[in-house]
Write a protein that holds these residues in place. Structure first.
Motif, PDB file in Angstrom:
ATOM      1  N   ALA A 255      14.863  34.180   9.111  1.00 20.02           N
ATOM      2  CA  ALA A 255      15.826  33.358   9.847  1.00 20.02           C
ATOM      3  C   ALA A 255      15.208  32.909  11.157  1.00 20.02           C
ATOM      4  N   LEU A 256      15.051  31.607  11.333  1.00 17.61           N
ATOM      5  CA  LEU A 256      14.426  31.094  12.549  1.00 17.61           C
ATOM      6  C   LEU A 256      15.492  30.949  13.621  1.00 17.61           C
ATOM      7  N   ALA A 257      15.749  32.053  14.311  1.00 16.86           N
ATOM      8  CA  ALA A 257      16.895  32.117  15.204  1.00 16.86           C
ATOM      9  C   ALA A 257      16.586  31.729  16.630  1.00 16.86           C
TER      10      ALA A 257
ATOM     11  N   SER B  85       5.340  43.165  12.632  1.00 18.44           N
ATOM     12  CA  SER B  85       6.320  42.564  13.540  1.00 18.44           C
ATOM     13  C   SER B  85       7.745  42.920  13.138  1.00 18.44           C
ATOM     14  N   GLN B  86       8.020  42.949  11.848  1.00 18.94           N
ATOM     15  CA  GLN B  86       9.373  43.296  11.410  1.00 18.94           C
ATOM     16  C   GLN B  86       9.680  44.754  11.699  1.00 18.94           C
TER      17      GLN B  86
ATOM     18  N   ALA C 159       9.698  38.204  16.025  1.00 20.27           N
ATOM     19  CA  ALA C 159       9.054  38.666  14.800  1.00 20.27           C
ATOM     20  C   ALA C 159       8.948  37.558  13.770  1.00 20.27           C
ATOM     21  N   ASN C 160       9.981  36.716  13.675  1.00 21.85           N
ATOM     22  CA  ASN C 160       9.934  35.604  12.729  1.00 21.85           C
ATOM     23  C   ASN C 160       8.822  34.623  13.074  1.00 21.85           C
ATOM     24  N   GLU C 161       8.683  34.318  14.364  1.00 22.29           N
ATOM     25  CA  GLU C 161       7.628  33.378  14.724  1.00 22.29           C
ATOM     26  C   GLU C 161       6.252  33.980  14.480  1.00 22.29           C
ATOM     27  N   ALA C 162       6.081  35.266  14.827  1.00 21.26           N
ATOM     28  CA  ALA C 162       4.802  35.925  14.543  1.00 21.26           C
ATOM     29  C   ALA C 162       4.500  35.877  13.049  1.00 21.26           C
ATOM     30  N   THR C 163       5.521  36.073  12.241  1.00 17.90           N
ATOM     31  CA  THR C 163       5.369  36.032  10.788  1.00 17.90           C
ATOM     32  C   THR C 163       4.955  34.648  10.309  1.00 17.90           C
TER      33      THR C 163
ATOM     34  N   ILE D 282       5.277  33.867   0.301  1.00 24.01           N
ATOM     35  CA  ILE D 282       5.472  35.020  -0.580  1.00 24.01           C
ATOM     36  C   ILE D 282       4.973  36.291   0.098  1.00 24.01           C
ATOM     37  N   ASP D 283       3.797  36.225   0.694  1.00 19.57           N
ATOM     38  CA  ASP D 283       3.232  37.372   1.409  1.00 19.57           C
ATOM     39  C   ASP D 283       4.112  37.782   2.589  1.00 19.57           C
ATOM     40  N   LEU D 284       4.622  36.779   3.292  1.00 19.77           N
ATOM     41  CA  LEU D 284       5.343  37.038   4.537  1.00 19.77           C
ATOM     42  C   LEU D 284       6.709  37.653   4.292  1.00 19.77           C
TER      43      LEU D 284
END
Length: 439
Positions: A24-26, A357-358, A395-399, A411-413
């Motif tokens: 989710a790009l929050a 990151s997660q 964490a989402n942006e790092a991902t 798929i990996d992420l």
């Protein structure tokens, strides 16, 4: 700068095609000037924990200090676990992580934490003991010279010795056998330009700190390389992650370089450092946060390498260059394709940035809440910061940065985020919740 709707659609579509949920790009991220302020050490405060964490990160950045086959998250976990058990042995504010040693009434927990941290670092890095020696002398000098101080020092010494002894047989010193790459479509193999030997091939079998074993939360198998889902995910990184991409925006290029400029576990520890300093956190609160964080990062890393070398999926650069051999009509090979960043020397599934990151965001959100404004800086990209409205957004942006860097598919992420979340939750449940003041 807000990401474009086009990018959001691409990310969501790729994840949906893989039968997964996209991150989710929050948050929006923007650049801000770096501002650093020194904080003086006060006995009994969490600043000493921050100081020792910084000292270890400095050591890890010293060329040749870290054994090439030992992952740095192990050292961070041992350091923070030792400080935590040293403090709780005296305060009894929470049950210990592994053990509690006898401590007389009046023993100083700050002296115990300092001595435990020092002894861990000098045991792990004996040739670099001058830095820890100097830091210990300075921190102990600020603590009143009482019997309680000496009793605390003794507690820290015992905890460090015992924990180092326990971890000495965790399998981290085992020399992995030579890696033999596969030669079938989809098999991981060494990557250009320098084709380095794979890293941490045996790390999935290292004894975890909290998990039962490295495979406990192993992700489900990825979609086959002949599937439509795989083709869509690979074509996404082929477009957005190429070194000369015309579909990646300027901000996406910036964030790809930002999140790849320093070890991702360092970045999350530095986020925790800033939180402890700005909130004037107590010793008890700070050791609790850092113990949960670094035990989660260490176990997430073990779980990640278990999965990487169980599935042995080739990296995007290999998949794209050899695309015509995949047996997938949705993939057109490009033997000249290069990613924005040099590919890491390990299999692609699951992604490291996503996993670590997660795990970090899960832990820090549990302590500080889901909505916490933070500004992230990276020692590897000085002068650049990125600001977020939550740990999850960071964490989402790092991902997602790993797609723009050409390192991973969605798929990996998504698999990495699922693994990191499971590990973070498990550590939180089996270690400790934060003291009331941390909430």
């Amino acid at each position: 700068m807000r990401k474009t709707g086009r990018t959001l659609v691409l990310l969501a579509t790729a994840a949906a095609a893989a039968g997964m949920t996209a991150p989710a790009l929050a948050a929006t991220a923007r650049h801000e000037p770096v501002s650093r302020s020194a904080v003086a050490f006060t006995p009994g405060s969490g600043q000493s924990v921050v100081d020792w964490n910084r000292e270890l990160i400095t050591i890890l950045g010293t060329p040749g200090a870290q054994p090439a086959t030992v992952h740095p998250t192990r050292s961070l976990a041992i350091l923070q676990a030792a400080e935590y058990d040293a403090v709780t042995s005296i305060t009894h504010a929470a049950p210990s992580y592994l053990f509690s040693v006898s401590a007389p009434r009046g023993a100083r927990p700050d002296a115990a934490a300092d001595q435990a941290a020092h002894d861990v670092l000098t045991a792990l890095y004996p040739t670099l003991k001058s830095g820890p020696d100097q830091l210990l002398a300075g921190e102990l000098a600020a603590i009143p010279d009482t019997r309680g101080k000496q009793q605390g020092i003794r507690v820290g010494d015992i905890v460090a010795k015992r924990l180092i002894g326990i971890r000495s047989s965790d399998g981290s010193a085992v020399t992995p056998p030579p890696f033999v790459a596969g030669n079938q479509p989809g098999d991981y193999r060494l990557t250009p330009p320098n084709f380095p030997a794979p890293m941490f091939t045996n790390w999935g079998s290292v004894t975890p700190f909290v998990l039962n074993n490295g495979r406990q939360f192993r992700p489900a198998p990825p979609p086959p390389i002949t599937s439509r889902a795989y083709a869509r995910a690979l074509n996404q990184v082929k477009s957005l992650g190429q070194d000369s991409s015309t579909t990646r925006t300027a901000d996406e290029t910036t964030l790809a370089k930002f999140w790849g400029a320093a070890p991702i576990w360092n970045v999350w520890n530095e986020i925790a450092q800033k939180l402890a300093v700005t909130r004037h956190a107590s010793l008890e609160q700070t050791v609790t946060v850092f113990a949960n964080l670094d035990l989660a990062l260490a176990d997430a890393t073990i779980g990640m390498y278990d999965a990487k070398y169980h599935y042995l999926v080739w990296r995007p650069i290999t998949a794209i260059r050899l695309g015509n051999t995949a047996g997938n009509p949705g993939i057109v090979g490009d033997p000249t394709w290069n990613p924005l960043a040099v590919t890491a020397a390990d299999p692609t599934y699951p992604g490291a940035h996503a996993t670590i990151s997660q795990a970090a965001a899960t832990v820090l959100s549990a302590f500080y809440g889901d909505h916490h404004r933070l500004t992230v800086s990276s020692d590897g990209d000085p002068g650049v910061t990125r600001t977020f409205n939550s740990f999850q957004a960071a964490a989402n942006e790092a991902t997602l940065s790993r797609i723009f860097a050409g390192q991973h598919t969605m798929i990996d992420l998504v698999a990495g985020q699922q693994l990191g979340r499971h590990v973070g939750d498990f550590v939180l449940q089996h270690l400790r919740s934060a003291p009331a003041e941390a909430r």
